[in-house]
Scaffold this motif. Sequence first.
Motif, short mmCIF file in Angstrom:
data_model
loop_
_atom_site.label_atom_id
_atom_site.label_comp_id
_atom_site.label_asym_id
_atom_site.label_seq_id
_atom_site.Cartn_x
_atom_site.Cartn_y
_atom_site.Cartn_z
N ARG A 1 0.86 -1.18 0.00
CA ARG A 1 0.00 0.00 0.00
C ARG A 1 0.89 1.23 0.00
NH1 ARG A 1 -4.68 1.22 4.51
NH2 ARG A 1 -5.74 2.90 3.40
N LEU A 2 0.55 2.24 -0.77
CA LEU A 2 1.42 3.38 -1.01
C LEU A 2 1.75 4.14 0.28
CD1 LEU A 2 2.86 5.17 -3.10
CD2 LEU A 2 0.74 6.48 -3.32
N SER A 3 3.02 4.18 0.62
CA SER A 3 3.50 4.99 1.74
C SER A 3 5.02 4.94 1.77
CB SER A 3 2.95 4.49 3.09
OG SER A 3 3.42 3.20 3.38
N MET A 4 5.61 6.01 2.31
CA MET A 4 7.06 6.07 2.51
C MET A 4 7.34 5.84 3.99
SD MET A 4 9.66 9.28 1.91
CE MET A 4 11.39 9.19 2.37
N HIS A 5 8.38 5.05 4.28
CA HIS A 5 8.75 4.77 5.66
C HIS A 5 10.12 5.38 5.98
CE1 HIS A 5 5.97 1.02 6.26
NE2 HIS A 5 5.31 2.15 6.06
N ILE A 6 10.16 6.14 7.07
CA ILE A 6 11.40 6.70 7.60
C ILE A 6 11.47 6.36 9.08
CG2 ILE A 6 11.55 8.56 5.90
CD1 ILE A 6 10.32 10.45 7.94
N ASP A 7 12.68 6.42 9.67
CA ASP A 7 12.77 6.15 11.10
C ASP A 7 12.63 7.46 11.88
OD1 ASP A 7 15.32 7.44 11.32
OD2 ASP A 7 16.37 5.57 10.87
N PHE A 8 12.69 7.36 13.21
CA PHE A 8 12.41 8.53 14.03
C PHE A 8 13.52 9.57 13.97
CE2 PHE A 8 8.57 6.78 15.29
CZ PHE A 8 7.90 7.64 16.16
N ASP A 9 14.75 9.18 13.75
CA ASP A 9 15.82 10.17 13.54
C ASP A 9 15.49 11.04 12.32
OD1 ASP A 9 17.22 9.19 15.68
OD2 ASP A 9 18.80 8.22 14.49
N GLU A 10 15.12 10.38 11.24
CA GLU A 10 14.78 11.09 10.01
C GLU A 10 13.52 11.92 10.18
OE1 GLU A 10 16.59 7.73 6.94
OE2 GLU A 10 14.64 7.42 7.89
N ALA A 11 12.55 11.35 10.88
CA ALA A 11 11.29 12.07 11.11
C ALA A 11 11.51 13.35 11.91
CB ALA A 11 10.31 11.16 11.84
N ASN A 12 12.32 13.28 12.94
CA ASN A 12 12.59 14.46 13.76
C ASN A 12 13.33 15.53 12.95
OD1 ASN A 12 11.37 13.44 16.07
ND2 ASN A 12 13.26 12.48 16.80
N ALA A 13 14.24 15.10 12.09
CA ALA A 13 14.98 16.06 11.27
C ALA A 13 14.06 16.80 10.31
CB ALA A 13 16.07 15.34 10.47
N ALA A 14 12.99 16.12 9.87
CA ALA A 14 12.07 16.72 8.90
C ALA A 14 10.88 17.39 9.56
CB ALA A 14 11.58 15.64 7.94
N GLY A 15 10.85 17.47 10.88
CA GLY A 15 9.70 18.07 11.55
C GLY A 15 8.42 17.29 11.30
N TYR A 16 8.54 15.97 11.32
CA TYR A 16 7.42 15.09 10.97
C TYR A 16 6.26 15.22 11.95
CZ TYR A 16 4.73 10.81 10.36
OH TYR A 16 3.72 9.90 10.17
N THR A 17 5.06 15.24 11.41
CA THR A 17 3.83 15.05 12.18
C THR A 17 2.95 14.08 11.41
OG1 THR A 17 2.81 16.98 11.11
CG2 THR A 17 3.84 17.34 13.26
N GLN A 18 2.08 13.37 12.11
CA GLN A 18 1.22 12.39 11.46
C GLN A 18 0.33 13.07 10.42
OE1 GLN A 18 -1.38 10.08 14.05
NE2 GLN A 18 -0.85 8.27 12.86
N GLY A 19 0.26 12.47 9.24
CA GLY A 19 -0.51 13.06 8.15
C GLY A 19 0.32 13.80 7.13
N VAL A 20 1.65 13.84 7.33
CA VAL A 20 2.55 14.50 6.38
C VAL A 20 2.67 13.68 5.09
CG1 VAL A 20 5.02 14.97 5.97
CG2 VAL A 20 3.89 15.86 8.01
N PHE A 21 2.82 14.38 3.99
CA PHE A 21 3.00 13.72 2.69
C PHE A 21 4.38 14.05 2.11
CE2 PHE A 21 -1.45 13.27 3.22
CZ PHE A 21 -1.84 12.19 2.42
N GLY A 22 4.76 13.26 1.12
CA GLY A 22 6.01 13.50 0.40
C GLY A 22 5.79 13.41 -1.10
N GLU A 23 6.77 13.88 -1.85
CA GLU A 23 6.70 13.79 -3.30
C GLU A 23 8.08 13.49 -3.84
OE1 GLU A 23 5.26 17.55 -4.66
OE2 GLU A 23 7.06 18.64 -4.06
N ILE A 24 8.13 12.73 -4.93
CA ILE A 24 9.42 12.44 -5.56
C ILE A 24 9.98 13.73 -6.13
CG2 ILE A 24 10.55 11.20 -7.44
CD1 ILE A 24 8.63 8.88 -6.92
N TYR A 25 11.24 14.00 -5.79
CA TYR A 25 11.88 15.26 -6.15
C TYR A 25 12.80 15.02 -7.33
CZ TYR A 25 14.63 19.54 -5.55
OH TYR A 25 15.27 20.75 -5.76
N LYS A 26 12.57 15.78 -8.39
CA LYS A 26 13.40 15.63 -9.60
C LYS A 26 14.05 16.98 -9.95
CE LYS A 26 10.48 11.95 -11.44
NZ LYS A 26 9.65 11.48 -12.57
#
Length: 212
Positions: A187-212
């Motif tokens: 099922r479509l989703s990106m997985h990161i760990d909590f170190d990465e999440a904290n660096a990105a200011g993660y909150t539940q419901g955040v989305f991402g996009e492929i960057y070109k």
Amino acid sequence: MEEAMIEDIIRQVMDALREKEQVNNAFPVEASARHVHLSPEHVSVLFGPEYEMAKKKDLSQPGQYQCEERVTLIGPRGVIKGVAILGPPRIKTQVELSMTDARVLGVNAPVRESGQLEGSATIYIATERGVIEAKESTIVAKRHIHMDTRDAQRFEVVDKEIVAVRVLSHRPLIFDDVVVRVNDSYRLSMHIDFDEANAAGYTQGVFGEIYK
């Protein structure tokens, strides 16, 4: 309100957001905490012969779930208690940590894709009933995107392709070296760990996009 009810509400909202964001070629980002996948053999040692793990809640990937039971991780330098177990059982035990967790425990866990355990770190896993030495079991999971073949066509990527992803948080961050994992059971989703999440200011419901 019970935890299960809250989780169900969150899942319904996330599903609605997924449908909305797919138009804009964005996908949900999920932060994955430290956890363990146990083999049937190790379940028996840690909890007893023929023990059946109790499901606590389903996870976003079909067929995956968190168990009620918890374990303790023991490394050369430290201990982490209350670590979640994910099911169903696997052929080989796998421990997934963040870099911070690995330093706390004192293990040299390599960054790997799930299942790539040869030469990985060894750690002890304990419960009140038993303890095991989980040899070549411990990794820092490589950040990745789960998607099925239709999503892969839409995003114009293939299985094992390496991409960059911009996390659309209040503290936007571009992650390089993200592996695409394509399977029709995903099922479509990106997985990161909590170190990465904290660096990105993660909150539940955040989305991402492929960057070109």
